[in-house]
Design a protein around this motif. Structure first.
Motif, short mmCIF file in Angstrom:
data_model
loop_
_atom_site.label_atom_id
_atom_site.label_comp_id
_atom_site.label_asym_id
_atom_site.label_seq_id
_atom_site.Cartn_x
_atom_site.Cartn_y
_atom_site.Cartn_z
N ASP A 100 0.84 -1.20 0.00
CA ASP A 100 0.00 0.00 0.00
C ASP A 100 0.87 1.25 0.00
O ASP A 100 0.56 2.24 -0.67
CB ASP A 100 -0.92 0.00 1.21
CG ASP A 100 -1.88 1.19 1.22
OD1 ASP A 100 -2.86 1.17 0.45
OD2 ASP A 100 -1.62 2.15 1.98
N LEU A 101 1.95 1.24 0.76
CA LEU A 101 2.87 2.38 0.79
C LEU A 101 3.41 2.67 -0.61
O LEU A 101 3.46 3.82 -1.06
CB LEU A 101 4.02 2.09 1.75
CG LEU A 101 5.12 3.14 1.86
CD1 LEU A 101 4.57 4.45 2.41
CD2 LEU A 101 6.26 2.65 2.73
N ILE A 102 3.80 1.62 -1.33
CA ILE A 102 4.31 1.80 -2.69
C ILE A 102 3.21 2.33 -3.61
O ILE A 102 3.39 3.34 -4.30
CB ILE A 102 4.85 0.47 -3.25
CG1 ILE A 102 6.02 -0.04 -2.42
CG2 ILE A 102 5.27 0.65 -4.71
CD1 ILE A 102 6.39 -1.48 -2.73
N GLY A 103 2.08 1.62 -3.64
CA GLY A 103 1.03 1.98 -4.60
C GLY A 103 0.38 3.32 -4.32
O GLY A 103 -0.05 4.02 -5.24
N ARG A 104 0.31 3.70 -3.04
CA ARG A 104 -0.36 4.94 -2.65
C ARG A 104 0.56 6.15 -2.76
O ARG A 104 0.13 7.24 -3.15
CB ARG A 104 -0.88 4.80 -1.21
CG ARG A 104 -1.81 5.92 -0.76
CD ARG A 104 -2.34 5.61 0.63
NE ARG A 104 -3.13 4.40 0.68
CZ ARG A 104 -4.44 4.34 0.45
NH1 ARG A 104 -5.11 5.44 0.15
NH2 ARG A 104 -5.09 3.19 0.52
N PHE A 105 1.83 5.98 -2.41
CA PHE A 105 2.73 7.13 -2.30
C PHE A 105 3.97 7.05 -3.19
O PHE A 105 4.77 7.99 -3.20
CB PHE A 105 3.20 7.28 -0.84
CG PHE A 105 2.08 7.49 0.14
CD1 PHE A 105 1.29 8.63 0.09
CD2 PHE A 105 1.83 6.55 1.14
CE1 PHE A 105 0.26 8.83 1.02
CE2 PHE A 105 0.81 6.74 2.06
CZ PHE A 105 0.02 7.88 2.00
N GLY A 106 4.15 5.97 -3.92
CA GLY A 106 5.37 5.80 -4.70
C GLY A 106 5.61 6.88 -5.74
O GLY A 106 6.76 7.21 -6.04
N GLY A 107 4.54 7.45 -6.25
CA GLY A 107 4.70 8.51 -7.24
C GLY A 107 5.31 9.78 -6.69
O GLY A 107 5.76 10.65 -7.47
N GLU A 108 5.37 9.92 -5.38
CA GLU A 108 5.97 11.10 -4.75
C GLU A 108 7.47 10.95 -4.55
O GLU A 108 8.13 11.90 -4.09
CB GLU A 108 5.30 11.37 -3.39
CG GLU A 108 3.80 11.60 -3.47
CD GLU A 108 3.17 11.80 -2.10
OE1 GLU A 108 3.88 12.28 -1.20
OE2 GLU A 108 1.97 11.46 -1.95
N PHE A 109 8.02 9.77 -4.88
CA PHE A 109 9.41 9.46 -4.61
C PHE A 109 10.07 8.89 -5.87
O PHE A 109 9.40 8.45 -6.80
CB PHE A 109 9.51 8.44 -3.48
CG PHE A 109 8.98 8.92 -2.16
CD1 PHE A 109 9.82 9.56 -1.26
CD2 PHE A 109 7.65 8.72 -1.81
CE1 PHE A 109 9.34 10.00 -0.03
CE2 PHE A 109 7.16 9.17 -0.59
CZ PHE A 109 8.00 9.80 0.30
N PRO A 110 11.41 8.85 -5.89
CA PRO A 110 12.12 8.24 -7.03
C PRO A 110 11.99 6.72 -7.01
O PRO A 110 11.56 6.13 -6.01
CB PRO A 110 13.57 8.70 -6.82
CG PRO A 110 13.68 8.98 -5.36
CD PRO A 110 12.33 9.49 -4.93
N PRO A 111 12.39 6.06 -8.12
CA PRO A 111 12.27 4.59 -8.18
C PRO A 111 13.00 3.86 -7.06
O PRO A 111 12.59 2.74 -6.70
CB PRO A 111 12.88 4.26 -9.55
CG PRO A 111 12.63 5.48 -10.38
CD PRO A 111 12.79 6.64 -9.43
#
Length: 269
Positions: A100-111
């Motif tokens: 959930d952390l990846i899918g919800r907020f991953g776009g706010e961070f680099p790969p």
């Protein structure tokens, strides 16, 4: 279980993990998604809305924390099974928390953020598998006892703020596991259960890295925003965490994770 393919986005793959209710299927999905990311088979896109709640199996029965039965002293096998079941449930929910952390907020961070949390998610799945296997060796299984849903309440409280999620889940809840696991290990050893004790030590080694991942990304984000990391952490914990931070703290393990005393001592009760 639907495996990731070359057209998948990270967001869609993470959502599928959350929407898989069966425990074995969920851990297999988590491993498959983490492998697909490592192999470059997932696009760095976040085009899928994460569910408000993950899918859950019919068992265990989920109870409010204040209705959970008392486990008793770890000296009895029944109490050790209850403790291992509680830990298995924490690891089961932790799979969903990572994805959930990846899918919800991953776009706010680099790969690199996805790199770290895919690794965490795969390790949480491995921890769940270890604990469930140990429960079966002891004549039980995951789902045989009730469990509580407090971990996902923390996720719901922080579902719109990436820094709050990092502060509460890895830097409060997982850090608390670093405090209590050494004592738990000692109690399993004293009860004549070195097998479970060794397993818990192995899991704790990984959990130090998980707390470290949360702390590193929290510090990077707050520094980029010109915020004092420790003071902002304290502000978010006061706002979003319903419990209290209780000593004693495992300062050594926390320090290995980069979570130094200036973050949490001021919040201790």
């Amino acid at each position: 279980m639907i495996l990731p393919d070359a057209t998948d986005s990270v967001g869609a793959a993470c959502a599928r993990v959350l929407l898989t209710p069966d425990p074995h299927a969920k851990l297999m999905a988590a491993r498959a998604v983490a492998r697909a990311w490592r192999q470059g088979r997932l696009a760095h896109r976040f085009d899928t809305v994460m569910p408000d709640r993950p899918a859950r199996p019919d068992a265990p029965q989920l109870l409010p924390p204040n209705r959970m039965p008392k486990r008793g002293r770890i000296g009895s096998e029944r109490a050790r099974v209850a403790m291992l079941h509680a830990l298995a449930h924490i690891e089961f929910v932790a799979i969903d928390l990572a994805f959930d952390l990846i899918g919800r907020f991953g776009g706010e961070f680099p790969p690199a953020f996805v790199d770290d949390w895919m690794r965490v998610g795969a390790e949480e799945a491995m921890h769940f598998a270890l604990l469930d296997r140990r429960l079966r060796q002891m004549g039980s299984r995951y789902g045989a006892l009730p469990a509580h849903d407090g971990l996902w309440e923390a996720a719901s409280e922080t579902d719109s703020n990436a820094l709050a999620r990092l502060a509460i889940v890895p830097m409060v809840l997982e850090a608390r596991a670093l405090d209590i696991t050494p004592v738990t290990v000692q109690r399993f050893e004293a009860a004549g259960d070195p097998t479970s004790a060794r397993m818990l030590r192995r899991i704790m080694t990984d959990e130090i890295r998980h707390v470290a991942a949360g702390t590193i990304w929290f510090k990077r984000a707050t520094n980029r925003m010109g915020l004092d990391p420790a003071k902002h952490y304290q502000k978010l914990v006061k706002r979003h965490f319903r419990g209290s931070l209780k000593p004693p703290f495992n300062d050594s393990a926390r320090r290995q994770a980069g979570l130094t005393c200036d973050f949490y001592v001021a919040l201790a009760t």
